[in-house]
Design an enzyme around this catalytic site. Sequence first.
Site, PDB file in Angstrom:
ATOM      1  N   HIS A 290      60.512  -2.116 -52.983  1.00  0.00           N
ATOM      2  CA  HIS A 290      59.941  -3.126 -52.072  1.00  0.00           C
ATOM      3  C   HIS A 290      60.896  -3.556 -50.957  1.00  0.00           C
ATOM      4  CE1 HIS A 290      62.370  -5.513 -54.764  1.00  0.00           C
ATOM      5  NE2 HIS A 290      62.245  -6.540 -53.959  1.00  0.00           N
TER       6      HIS A 290
ATOM      7  N   GLY B 123      58.148   0.320 -48.637  1.00  0.00           N
ATOM      8  CA  GLY B 123      57.774  -0.663 -49.667  1.00  0.00           C
ATOM      9  C   GLY B 123      57.632  -2.064 -49.095  1.00  0.00           C
TER      10      GLY B 123
ATOM     11  N   SER C 207      56.098  13.141 -48.472  1.00  0.00           N
ATOM     12  CA  SER C 207      56.519  13.325 -47.082  1.00  0.00           C
ATOM     13  C   SER C 207      55.951  14.641 -46.575  1.00  0.00           C
ATOM     14  CB  SER C 207      58.048  13.379 -47.061  1.00  0.00           C
ATOM     15  OG  SER C 207      58.499  14.169 -45.994  1.00  0.00           O
ATOM     16  N   SER C 208      55.784  14.744 -45.260  1.00  0.00           N
ATOM     17  CA  SER C 208      55.242  15.987 -44.696  1.00  0.00           C
ATOM     18  C   SER C 208      56.219  17.152 -44.841  1.00  0.00           C
ATOM     19  CB  SER C 208      54.863  15.794 -43.225  1.00  0.00           C
ATOM     20  OG  SER C 208      55.987  15.385 -42.475  1.00  0.00           O
ATOM     21  N   CYS C 209      57.468  16.883 -45.261  1.00  0.00           N
ATOM     22  CA  CYS C 209      58.412  17.995 -45.437  1.00  0.00           C
ATOM     23  C   CYS C 209      58.119  18.811 -46.696  1.00  0.00           C
ATOM     24  CB  CYS C 209      59.847  17.500 -45.448  1.00  0.00           C
ATOM     25  SG  CYS C 209      60.275  16.627 -46.939  1.00  0.00           S
TER      26      CYS C 209
ATOM     27  N   TYR D  46      65.042  17.600 -51.280  1.00  0.00           N
ATOM     28  CA  TYR D  46      64.139  16.431 -51.242  1.00  0.00           C
ATOM     29  C   TYR D  46      62.690  16.900 -51.366  1.00  0.00           C
ATOM     30  CZ  TYR D  46      61.818  12.341 -49.192  1.00  0.00           C
ATOM     31  OH  TYR D  46      60.998  11.268 -48.963  1.00  0.00           O
TER      32      TYR D  46
ATOM     33  N   LYS E  85      59.779  15.984 -54.173  1.00  0.00           N
ATOM     34  CA  LYS E  85      58.488  15.374 -53.823  1.00  0.00           C
ATOM     35  C   LYS E  85      57.316  16.261 -54.278  1.00  0.00           C
ATOM     36  CE  LYS E  85      59.676  11.439 -52.129  1.00  0.00           C
ATOM     37  NZ  LYS E  85      59.243  10.225 -52.837  1.00  0.00           N
TER      38      LYS E  85
ATOM     39  N   PRO F 125      52.942  10.905 -45.976  1.00  0.00           N
ATOM     40  CA  PRO F 125      53.065  10.383 -44.611  1.00  0.00           C
ATOM     41  C   PRO F 125      53.812  11.357 -43.692  1.00  0.00           C
ATOM     42  CG  PRO F 125      54.236   8.985 -46.218  1.00  0.00           C
ATOM     43  CD  PRO F 125      53.911  10.279 -46.890  1.00  0.00           C
TER      44      PRO F 125
ATOM     45  N   HIS G 195      67.144   8.728 -39.849  1.00  0.00           N
ATOM     46  CA  HIS G 195      66.242   9.665 -39.191  1.00  0.00           C
ATOM     47  C   HIS G 195      66.403   9.515 -37.673  1.00  0.00           C
ATOM     48  CE1 HIS G 195      64.156   9.655 -43.157  1.00  0.00           C
ATOM     49  NE2 HIS G 195      64.054  10.930 -42.856  1.00  0.00           N
TER      50      HIS G 195
ATOM     51  N   ARG H  41      57.649  16.430 -33.637  1.00  0.00           N
ATOM     52  CA  ARG H  41      57.474  15.578 -34.812  1.00  0.00           C
ATOM     53  C   ARG H  41      56.313  14.602 -34.584  1.00  0.00           C
ATOM     54  NH1 ARG H  41      60.397  18.871 -36.375  1.00  0.00           N
ATOM     55  NH2 ARG H  41      62.358  18.711 -37.512  1.00  0.00           N
TER      56      ARG H  41
END
Length: 316
Positions: free
Chosen positions: A10, A15, A105-107, A134, A138, A161, A177, A207
């Site tokens: 959070h 979060g 994640s989109s990766c 990573y 995921k 996302p 990032h 991106r």
Amino acid sequence: MEERIWVAGHRGMVGSAITRLLESQGRNVLAVDRSTLDLRRQSELETWLRANRPTAIIFAAAKVGGILANSSYPADFIYDNLTIQTNVIHGAHKAGVDRLVFLGSSCIYPKFAAQPIVESSLMTGPLEPTNEWYAIAKIAGVMTCQAYRRQHGRRYISVMPCNLYGPNDNFDLQSAHVLPALMRKFHEAKLSRAPEVVVWGTGAPLREFMHVDDLARGVVCCLDSYDEYDHINCGPGMDHTIRDIAETIARVVGYEGSLVFDASKPDGTPRKIMDSSRIRALGWKPKIALEEGLASTYQWYLRHMANRAEAETQSA
Ligand code: GDP
């Protein structure tokens, strides 16, 4: 039964945005600080879950970082992410929590997936090497949710996302990032009247960026109305070159010097724009235009981060 939604992570950018949204809807949010509960410790986590009995979990706890952090600390990225997500998903099942939203994640998609990327492209080709540790964690998280749905009938879902930005982002230049990193670089260059700012890579990669408040609305929409085995994409469906995004951030910050591209730094994947028609069909759409979101994030940075960041730079 009274709703109790535990937002794991959070304090992070994602979060905290989800927590703000849920609280604005008058919903009951549970939170626990990292200093009280380390999600890597399975038995402590299971004890906490039994004592606090959430009815749903939004999993926004993750070790995240930009292209340099991901490629420099592969062990940290794979170990932390695999461990905390496995503990939380398995612990949720053991504690009888029937609803969970896992954030990825989109990766996770192949480096050369057809664009815009549809959900079914998962595992159809090799990953982008700068963040594959990573990404593998995921992907395992998506499949862990699917396994608990298949074997135990748990209503666990996954949302992917695009690249995100907004309040509570990480502005540390080594691990951030691109967007917060450039915001800080331009801000500091404006103050020091530096003639140029270095942007990593060629500037050519594309991106898809979205303000985290738009993601928060997507996640809560899925919590309330998406209950499928397949994961679901969440992005605005528009992308920008790194060169364009750098020029836009410079304009928002008011930096008037020049941009220098350092092609010795990695570009990463050439493009990763997602097809988000599935979540749009649920009624979600993004509301925050890029330049407006960047401007409000810069205001947040000025209020919360600028002094701290400058002190760090001077003492480095
Ligand atoms: P990615 O989307 O996983 O590749 O993550 P990043 O947000 O770290 O990087 C996106 C793109 O921005 C890459 O092509 C980077 O090389 C480029 N980039 C340009 N300048 C920077 C910078 O200062 N920091 C970061 N992290 N990336 C940068």
